[in-house]
Design an enzyme around this catalytic site. Structure first.
Site, PDB file in Angstrom:
ATOM      1  N   ARG A  81       0.833  -1.204   0.000  1.00 51.14           N
ATOM      2  CA  ARG A  81       0.000   0.000   0.000  1.00 51.14           C
ATOM      3  C   ARG A  81       0.864   1.249   0.000  1.00 51.14           C
ATOM      4  O   ARG A  81       0.678   2.174  -0.786  1.00 51.14           O
ATOM      5  CB  ARG A  81      -0.922  -0.015   1.210  1.00 51.14           C
ATOM      6  CG  ARG A  81      -1.748   1.252   1.388  1.00 51.14           C
ATOM      7  CD  ARG A  81      -1.264   1.967   2.662  1.00 51.14           C
ATOM      8  NE  ARG A  81      -2.063   3.158   2.880  1.00 51.14           N
ATOM      9  CZ  ARG A  81      -1.534   4.340   3.159  1.00 51.14           C
ATOM     10  NH1 ARG A  81      -0.240   4.509   3.240  1.00 51.14           N
ATOM     11  NH2 ARG A  81      -2.307   5.378   3.355  1.00 51.14           N
ATOM     12  N   HIS A  86       3.094   6.040  -2.564  1.00 47.22           N
ATOM     13  CA  HIS A  86       4.217   6.977  -2.557  1.00 47.22           C
ATOM     14  C   HIS A  86       5.169   6.839  -3.733  1.00 47.22           C
ATOM     15  O   HIS A  86       5.997   7.709  -3.956  1.00 47.22           O
ATOM     16  CB  HIS A  86       4.986   6.852  -1.241  1.00 47.22           C
ATOM     17  CG  HIS A  86       4.143   7.178  -0.056  1.00 47.22           C
ATOM     18  ND1 HIS A  86       3.663   8.444   0.184  1.00 47.22           N
ATOM     19  CD2 HIS A  86       3.670   6.403   0.947  1.00 47.22           C
ATOM     20  CE1 HIS A  86       2.939   8.436   1.284  1.00 47.22           C
ATOM     21  NE2 HIS A  86       2.913   7.212   1.770  1.00 47.22           N
TER      22      HIS A  86
END
Length: 115
Positions: A81, A86
């Site tokens: 995740r 990111h």
């Protein structure tokens, strides 16, 4: 064992959410190969979003629940995740495809055993 998180939501709902999000990923990519998956912007984006949501739901589970089920790769789920959110300019499509094909079916099975 803890029955709820700080929000008061029953932790089992997060496990159910994870199963549903993983199921969407598999449904979206059913019958596709990696090339067609990567080439289909809508499918690709929807699948990545659901992979992110799987990890987000995992972060909401109490530590006691995760500790009680070490067969689930919680750290890997959460790290995926984080990586997807990111590393938007550096997502490895081979890794994503491997997660969909190899890891999600096993994750669903493990999560169902928890319930």
């Amino acid at each position: 064992m803890c029955d709820s998180t700080e929000s008061g939501r029953e932790w089992r709902f997060y496990v159910e959410d994870m199963i549903a999000f993983a199921g969407k990923c598999l449904a979206y990519t059913e019958g596709m190969d990696q090339h067609s998956f990567v080439s289909s912007a809508l499918t690709y984006d929807a699948t990545l979003r659901n992979l992110e949501l799987i990890g987000e739901a995992a972060t909401r589970l109490p530590d006691e629940v995760r500790a009680a089920h070490p067969d689930i790769p919680w750290r890997k789920v959460i790290a995926t995740r984080n990586r997807l959110i990111h590393a938007y300019l550096g997502i490895d499509n081979d890794t994503v495809w491997s997660i969909i094909q190899d890891d999600l079916p096993e994750l669903i099975e493990g999560l169902r055993r928890i319930l």
